[in-house]
Design an enzyme around this catalytic site. Structure first.
Site, PDB file in Angstrom:
ATOM      1  N   ALA A  44       0.807  -1.225   0.000  1.00 62.20           N
ATOM      2  CA  ALA A  44       0.000   0.000   0.000  1.00 62.20           C
ATOM      3  C   ALA A  44       0.836   1.270   0.000  1.00 62.20           C
ATOM      4  CB  ALA A  44      -0.947  -0.011   1.200  1.00 62.20           C
ATOM      5  N   ARG A 100       7.823  -4.416 -68.653  1.00 59.98           N
ATOM      6  CA  ARG A 100       8.991  -3.547 -68.658  1.00 59.98           C
ATOM      7  C   ARG A 100       8.839  -2.597 -69.841  1.00 59.98           C
ATOM      8  NH1 ARG A 100      14.344  -6.968 -68.907  1.00 59.98           N
ATOM      9  NH2 ARG A 100      13.900  -7.572 -66.775  1.00 59.98           N
ATOM     10  N   GLU A 121      12.724   0.763  15.584  1.00 60.92           N
ATOM     11  CA  GLU A 121      12.903   1.456  14.303  1.00 60.92           C
ATOM     12  C   GLU A 121      14.032   2.474  14.450  1.00 60.92           C
ATOM     13  OE1 GLU A 121      11.130   0.751  11.292  1.00 60.92           O
ATOM     14  OE2 GLU A 121      10.966  -0.950  12.645  1.00 60.92           O
ATOM     15  N   ARG A 160       9.592   8.042  -3.681  1.00 62.32           N
ATOM     16  CA  ARG A 160      10.948   8.231  -4.220  1.00 62.32           C
ATOM     17  C   ARG A 160      11.122   7.679  -5.632  1.00 62.32           C
ATOM     18  NH1 ARG A 160      14.471   5.838   0.402  1.00 62.32           N
ATOM     19  NH2 ARG A 160      12.460   5.114   1.184  1.00 62.32           N
TER      20      ARG A 160
HETATM   21  C1  UD1 Z   1       9.883  -1.544   7.728  1.00 57.47           C
HETATM   22  C2  UD1 Z   1      10.077  -2.110   9.123  1.00 57.47           C
HETATM   23  C3  UD1 Z   1      11.565  -2.103   9.454  1.00 57.47           C
HETATM   24  C4  UD1 Z   1      12.328  -2.896   8.439  1.00 57.47           C
HETATM   25  C5  UD1 Z   1      12.049  -2.369   7.038  1.00 57.47           C
HETATM   26  C6  UD1 Z   1      12.648  -3.273   6.008  1.00 57.47           C
HETATM   27  C7  UD1 Z   1       8.068  -1.494  10.317  1.00 57.47           C
HETATM   28  C8  UD1 Z   1       7.471  -0.584  11.317  1.00 57.47           C
HETATM   29  N1  UD1 Z   1       9.344  -1.291  10.035  1.00 57.47           N
HETATM   30  O1  UD1 Z   1      10.319  -0.203   7.762  1.00 57.47           O
HETATM   31  O2  UD1 Z   1      11.768  -2.651  10.743  1.00 57.47           O
HETATM   32  O3  UD1 Z   1      13.710  -2.834   8.709  1.00 57.47           O
HETATM   33  O4  UD1 Z   1      10.628  -2.333   6.801  1.00 57.47           O
HETATM   34  O5  UD1 Z   1      12.506  -2.677   4.742  1.00 57.47           O
HETATM   35  O6  UD1 Z   1       7.401  -2.380   9.832  1.00 57.47           O
HETATM   36  N2  UD1 Z   1       3.154  -0.563   3.903  1.00 57.47           N
HETATM   37  C9  UD1 Z   1       1.798  -0.652   3.726  1.00 57.47           C
HETATM   38  N3  UD1 Z   1       0.987   0.140   4.462  1.00 57.47           N
HETATM   39  C10 UD1 Z   1       1.464   1.024   5.378  1.00 57.47           C
HETATM   40  C11 UD1 Z   1       2.855   1.118   5.547  1.00 57.47           C
HETATM   41  C12 UD1 Z   1       3.678   0.308   4.796  1.00 57.47           C
HETATM   42  O7  UD1 Z   1       1.307  -1.434   2.910  1.00 57.47           O
HETATM   43  O8  UD1 Z   1       0.654   1.692   6.027  1.00 57.47           O
HETATM   44  C13 UD1 Z   1       4.036  -1.398   3.102  1.00 57.47           C
HETATM   45  C14 UD1 Z   1       4.851  -0.584   2.136  1.00 57.47           C
HETATM   46  O9  UD1 Z   1       4.224  -0.569   0.854  1.00 57.47           O
HETATM   47  C15 UD1 Z   1       6.173  -1.315   2.077  1.00 57.47           C
HETATM   48  C16 UD1 Z   1       6.277  -2.033   3.421  1.00 57.47           C
HETATM   49  O10 UD1 Z   1       4.965  -2.031   3.953  1.00 57.47           O
HETATM   50  O11 UD1 Z   1       6.159  -2.306   1.077  1.00 57.47           O
HETATM   51  C17 UD1 Z   1       7.258  -1.396   4.365  1.00 57.47           C
HETATM   52  O12 UD1 Z   1       6.845  -0.098   4.627  1.00 57.47           O
HETATM   53  P1  UD1 Z   1       7.861   1.081   4.872  1.00 57.47           P
HETATM   54  O13 UD1 Z   1       7.107   2.277   5.241  1.00 57.47           O
HETATM   55  O14 UD1 Z   1       8.796   1.152   3.736  1.00 57.47           O
HETATM   56  O15 UD1 Z   1       8.612   0.536   6.155  1.00 57.47           O
HETATM   57  P2  UD1 Z   1      10.065   0.879   6.593  1.00 57.47           P
HETATM   58  O16 UD1 Z   1      10.073   2.207   7.208  1.00 57.47           O
HETATM   59  O17 UD1 Z   1      11.000   0.606   5.480  1.00 57.47           O
END
Ligand code: UD1
Ligand code: CA
Length: 455
Positions: A10, A438, A152, A15
């Site tokens: 989601a 031709r 985190e 980026r």
């Molecule tokens: C998350 C982890 C972190 C881990 C990292 C690895 C949490 C709180 N943190 O951080 O510990 O090291 O992934 O990449 O889980 N997503 C949703 N809905 C939301 C939020 C996120 O579907 O409301 C999905 C995003 O599309 C993405 C994934 O979950 O694919 C991770 O979300 P992101 O916000 O990137 O988490 P990180 O901060 O990277």
């Protein structure tokens, strides 16, 4: 124990700076999310839930044929909140495996190991040891090495930031346990999000064993956040595909200059030169040689075929022993029988050519049925289009077509006919005879070239 898979997809993917949702960006010609769904399917789960949000309609439309349950997360309130959207559809006794739509190269065996750990009763998390853990959640362990939580980066102390064991995000656990813990999440943290990672501390608190395992390859856990990371993963993916092809018996002149966006199957001892792009489904027989800079899409190519440099070929069947190129274009619905020669600057479209025929230079052959042993002279054109409709050209066996002939379709050329060079053929040509059209050649005796005027 039954497996249910939830794919979180989601996130916005800001980026990427793209109108296309991040999970639809292609890797090896397939959307990122498609890779994850394909891997999930190979685990034979009871259900696959995909949690979508940003660009949801586009995502659902692009993957409409997939047997998955779509779950909307209207507002992205965190990974814990995302998983909570899918849980109502999953019975307590199922093992839930959480995957990510933007982490496409996670390995099947890695996921099997993770799910197996969870089946043994606890919470299983996939971790990694990274030289540079920046941005990841850090794994917290007690003096005995037992996992006690995940912090985190944005919530971490300096000491915690120094931990190099990170959370990959992948985890597996019984649905009933997760349901209980997700209900207790709060967003009292630096990002005001409901963190899925908080379930680790809850499990430790409740005395539920928390196990960790690691992926054998670092690329398995790498996510795509921007186009630089996408390109890096693409190279990893291509490298692995090239290695598999070489191990199966094909020589690649340079595995770093071979791209496969689809599937290739090759008999023994094929050779593929540099800068070849393969798309869709391509099947090569034995001993096929592909020259440099070719694009091959949806083809069946017979044994011993040689494709010389710079050919573009699509939706065609090429018979054994044929030779194509250099600089040939084979368009859809072309069927060449055995030992057909197609040379430089020849375009063939929707044409069936029987064995041993040669179209060696500068020709366009479209909407045509051609017999065997035909020799097509340089610059021969089938005029298949009258501005409104396409028409068929039929050429018999053993026909010889002189250079620079136009065959104005619909037209038939009988077996063994010879057509004189430079002819415009508008009516059917009888078999076995010489036919030509031709204007007579003239010579003007004593004619002088005009001279430039002096200024
Ligand atoms: C998350 C982890 C972190 C881990 C990292 C690895 C949490 C709180 N943190 O951080 O510990 O090291 O992934 O990449 O889980 N997503 C949703 N809905 C939301 C939020 C996120 O579907 O409301 C999905 C995003 O599309 C993405 C994934 O979950 O694919 C991770 O979300 P992101 O916000 O990137 O988490 P990180 O901060 O990277
Ligand atoms: Ca991320």
């Amino acid at each position: 124990m039954t497996l249910s898979i939830v794919i979180l997809a989601a996130g916005q993917g800001t980026r990427m700076r793209s109108a296309l949702p991040k999970v639809l960006h292609p890797l090896g010609g397939r959307p990122l999310l498609q890779h994850v769904i394909d891997t999930a399917q190979r685990l034979e789960p009871r259900t696959i839930h995909v949690v979508y949000g940003h660009g949801g309609d586009q995502v659902r439309e692009a993957l409409a044929r997939e047997a998955v349950e779509w779950v909307e997360q209207a507002e992205q309130l965190g990974t814990g909140h995302a998983l909570a959207q899918a849980l109502p559809g999953i019975p307590d006794e199922d093992t839930v495996l959480v995957l990510y739509g933007d982490v496409p190269l996670i390995g099947l065996d890695t996921l099997k190991a993770l799910a197996q750990q969870a089946r043994e009763g606890g919470l299983a998390v996939l971790t990694a040891e990274l030289d540079d853990p920046t941005g990841y959640g850090r794994m917290l362990r007690d003096a005995e090495g037992r996992l006690t939580g995940i912090v985190e980066q944005k919530d971490a102390s300096e000491a915690e930031c120094a931990i190099r064991e990170v959370n990959t995000g992948f985890l597996a656990c019984r649905a009933g346990l997760l349901r209980g813990w997700l209900g207790q999440l709060s967003n009292d943290n630096a990002q005001r999000e409901y963190y899925l990672t908080d379930v680790v501390a809850m499990a430790a608190r409740d005395g539920v064993p928390v196990e960790s395992c690691q992926a054998p390859h670092e690329y398995e856990i790498l996510g795509v956040n921007d186009r630089v990371q996408l390109a890096a993963l693409e190279r990893t993916f291509q490298r692995r595909q090239a290695e598999a092809l070489m191990r199966a018996g094909t020589t690649l002149a340079d595995p770093a200059r071979f791209d496969l966006r689809g599937r290739i199957e090759a008999g023994r001892d094929c050779f593929i030169d540099v800068n070849v792009l393969v798309e869709g489904e391509v099947v090569l027989g034995e001993g096929v040689r592909i020259g440099p800079n070719c694009v091959l899409r949806n083809l069946r190519i017979g044994d011993g075929v040689e494709v010389l440099a710079d050919c573009v070929m699509e939706d065609a069947v090429i018979g054994a022993g044929s030779r194509i190129g250099p600089f040939a274009r084979i368009r859809p619905e072309t069927e060449l029988a055995e030992r057909v020669h197609v040379g430089n600057f020849v375009e063939i479209k929707k044409a069936r050519v029987a064995e041993g025929s040669k179209i060696n230079h500068l020709s366009y052959i479209g909407d045509t049925r051609m017999g065997s042993g035909v020799n097509v002279g340089a610059g021969t054109i089938t005029c298949n289009y009258d501005g409104a409709n396409k028409h068929l050209t039929e050429i018999g066996d053993g026909v010889f077509i002189g250079s620079d002939t136009q065959l104005v379709a619909p037209v038939k050329v009988g077996d063994g006919a010879t057509i004189g060079a430079g002819s415009t053929i508008t009516r059917d040509v009888p078999p076995g005879e010489l036919t030509l059209s031709r204007s007579p050649q003239q010579t003007r005796k004593g004619w002088q070239r005009p001279k430039k005027k002096k200024s």
